[in-house]
Design an enzyme around this catalytic site. Structure first.
Site, PDB file in Angstrom:
ATOM      1  N   GLY A  79     -35.004 -54.535  11.256  1.00 50.27           N
ATOM      2  CA  GLY A  79     -36.041 -55.041  11.629  1.00 50.27           C
ATOM      3  C   GLY A  79     -35.765 -55.690  13.322  1.00 50.27           C
ATOM      4  O   GLY A  79     -36.839 -55.482  14.025  1.00 50.27           O
ATOM      5  N   LYS A  80     -34.531 -56.400  13.456  1.00 48.48           N
ATOM      6  CA  LYS A  80     -34.361 -56.580  14.745  1.00 48.48           C
ATOM      7  C   LYS A  80     -34.301 -55.269  15.792  1.00 48.48           C
ATOM      8  O   LYS A  80     -34.833 -55.721  16.766  1.00 48.48           O
ATOM      9  CB  LYS A  80     -32.964 -57.236  15.071  1.00 48.48           C
ATOM     10  CG  LYS A  80     -32.898 -58.593  14.581  1.00 48.48           C
ATOM     11  CD  LYS A  80     -31.564 -59.100  15.028  1.00 48.48           C
ATOM     12  CE  LYS A  80     -31.106 -60.360  14.496  1.00 48.48           C
ATOM     13  NZ  LYS A  80     -29.586 -60.976  14.693  1.00 48.48           N
ATOM     14  N   ASP A 121     -27.696 -64.442  19.037  1.00 57.27           N
ATOM     15  CA  ASP A 121     -27.502 -65.520  18.213  1.00 57.27           C
ATOM     16  C   ASP A 121     -28.535 -66.595  18.035  1.00 57.27           C
ATOM     17  O   ASP A 121     -29.019 -66.910  19.136  1.00 57.27           O
ATOM     18  CB  ASP A 121     -25.907 -66.269  18.605  1.00 57.27           C
ATOM     19  CG  ASP A 121     -25.552 -66.952  17.341  1.00 57.27           C
ATOM     20  OD1 ASP A 121     -25.556 -66.622  16.130  1.00 57.27           O
ATOM     21  OD2 ASP A 121     -24.622 -68.071  17.569  1.00 57.27           O
ATOM     22  N   SER A 122     -28.662 -67.079  16.964  1.00 56.51           N
ATOM     23  CA  SER A 122     -29.953 -67.834  16.834  1.00 56.51           C
ATOM     24  C   SER A 122     -29.533 -69.001  15.435  1.00 56.51           C
ATOM     25  O   SER A 122     -28.847 -68.538  14.452  1.00 56.51           O
ATOM     26  CB  SER A 122     -31.150 -67.104  16.571  1.00 56.51           C
ATOM     27  OG  SER A 122     -31.034 -66.421  15.431  1.00 56.51           O
ATOM     28  N   PHE A 166     -37.102 -65.634   6.285  1.00 60.59           N
ATOM     29  CA  PHE A 166     -35.597 -65.938   5.586  1.00 60.59           C
ATOM     30  C   PHE A 166     -35.200 -67.159   6.288  1.00 60.59           C
ATOM     31  O   PHE A 166     -35.832 -67.690   7.120  1.00 60.59           O
ATOM     32  CB  PHE A 166     -34.867 -64.770   5.935  1.00 60.59           C
ATOM     33  CG  PHE A 166     -34.671 -64.547   7.464  1.00 60.59           C
ATOM     34  CD1 PHE A 166     -33.457 -65.082   8.172  1.00 60.59           C
ATOM     35  CD2 PHE A 166     -35.368 -63.536   8.029  1.00 60.59           C
ATOM     36  CE1 PHE A 166     -33.312 -64.799   9.402  1.00 60.59           C
ATOM     37  CE2 PHE A 166     -35.326 -63.427   9.350  1.00 60.59           C
ATOM     38  CZ  PHE A 166     -34.351 -64.005  10.126  1.00 60.59           C
ATOM     39  N   GLY A 167     -34.121 -67.555   5.755  1.00 61.08           N
ATOM     40  CA  GLY A 167     -33.403 -68.888   6.176  1.00 61.08           C
ATOM     41  C   GLY A 167     -34.375 -70.167   6.205  1.00 61.08           C
ATOM     42  O   GLY A 167     -34.875 -70.433   5.201  1.00 61.08           O
ATOM     43  N   LYS A 224     -45.429 -64.165  13.146  1.00 63.51           N
ATOM     44  CA  LYS A 224     -44.121 -64.621  13.693  1.00 63.51           C
ATOM     45  C   LYS A 224     -43.598 -63.805  14.594  1.00 63.51           C
ATOM     46  O   LYS A 224     -43.256 -64.707  15.669  1.00 63.51           O
ATOM     47  CB  LYS A 224     -43.250 -64.437  12.330  1.00 63.51           C
ATOM     48  CG  LYS A 224     -42.042 -65.334  12.530  1.00 63.51           C
ATOM     49  CD  LYS A 224     -41.047 -65.178  11.390  1.00 63.51           C
ATOM     50  CE  LYS A 224     -39.790 -65.836  11.730  1.00 63.51           C
ATOM     51  NZ  LYS A 224     -38.681 -65.358  11.005  1.00 63.51           N
TER      52      LYS A 224
END
EC number: 3.6.1.66
Length: 201
Positions: free
Chosen positions: A12-13, A72-73, A156-157, A179
Site C-alpha cells: 500500500g505504501k 516512520d510514523s 489499522f493501528g 484517508k
C-alpha cells in the site's frame, strides 16, 4: 530512469508513493524492500520519527547503492506529552498488537472527558538518503481528537479512535482514498516530491 527504493514491504505504501511521484511527473522506478530480500530489516533505535526514518533510508542506500526513501510514523497525544510517539506500534509491549495498544491508550485517557484535552495527531517523517551520504527529511501531520471508543473497520493501528479536524468520522470510517488525501504519510510523501526533483532530477 533512476531506481528508487522504499524501505517497506507494505504494498500500500509503495503504491501510494509511486502514484504521488507519477502525478508529479517524476519518472523514477520505485521498488520496495522486497526487491532486495537479502537485506535485513533495520532496528529503529532513534528517539524521533526523523531519526528512525534516516536510519532506515541510509542503511538501504548503503546496501543497494541506490537512493532510498524511508518513513516512520505514530500517534502523538497532547496530554501524554507526545506519547506514544515512536513507541506507537509497541505501546502495550508487543510490537504490532493493534488492539492491545488501542485498549491501553483508551484506558490511560479514560478520565479525560473534554475533547479539548483529547487532542492528538498522527505524525510521519519521510527521509530520502543518497549513497553519497546526502539526506533530507520532511514531515506531515494529521491533527484531530481521540474518541472514547473505537469506530470503523478500515485502516489499522489507532485509526479507529482518531477523528480528524473538520470530520465527524474516525480515520477508520474514511475510505482509503479519503484517508490518503489528508493523511500524515500522504502529506510527508507529497512533501518529498520537490526533494526528489532537486536531488535526483
Amino acid at each position: 530512469m533512476t531506481r528508487l527504493i522504499l524501505a517497506t514491504r507494505n504494498t500500500g505504501k509503495i503504491t501510494e508513493l509511486r502514484s504521488i511521484l507519477a502525478d508529479a511527473g517524476l519518472p523514477h522506478d520505485l521498488v520496495g524492500a522486497d526487491a532486495y530480500p537479502e537485506i535485513p530489516d533495520v532496528r529503529e533505535t532513534g528517539v524521533t520519527f526523523a531519526e528512525n526514518a534516516l536510519l532506515k533510508a541510509h542503511a538501504l542506500a548503503r546496501a543497494t547503492g541506490l537512493p532510498a526513501v524511508a518513513d516512520d510514523s505514530g500517534l502523538c497525544v497532547d496530554v501524554l506529552g507526545g506519547a506514544p510517539g515512536i513507541f506507537s506500534a509497541r505501546w502495550a509491549g508487543k510490537h504490532g498488537d493493534d488492539r492491545a495498544n488501542l485498549d491501553l491508550l483508551l484506558a490511560q485517557l479514560a478520565d479525560i472527558d473534554a475533547d479539548i484535552h483529547r487532542a492528538a495527531h498522527f505524525a510521519c517523517a519521510a527521509a530520502l538518503a543518497l549513497p553519497d551520504g546526502r539526506e533530507r527529511v520532511v514531515e506531515g501531520q494529521l491533527r484531530g481528537v481521540l474518541r472514547h471508543a473505537p469506530s470503523g473497520a478500515n485502516g489499522f493501528g489507532y485509526d479507529p479512535i482518531l477523528q480528524p479536524e473538520g470530520e465527524t468520522r474516525t480515520c477508520a470510517e474514511l475510505s482509503a482514498e479519503e484517508k490518503n488525501a489528508i493523511s500524515h504519510r500522504g502529506k510527508a510523501f507529497r512533501a518529498l516530491v520537490p526533494v526528489v526533483r532537486e536531488l535526483l532530477g
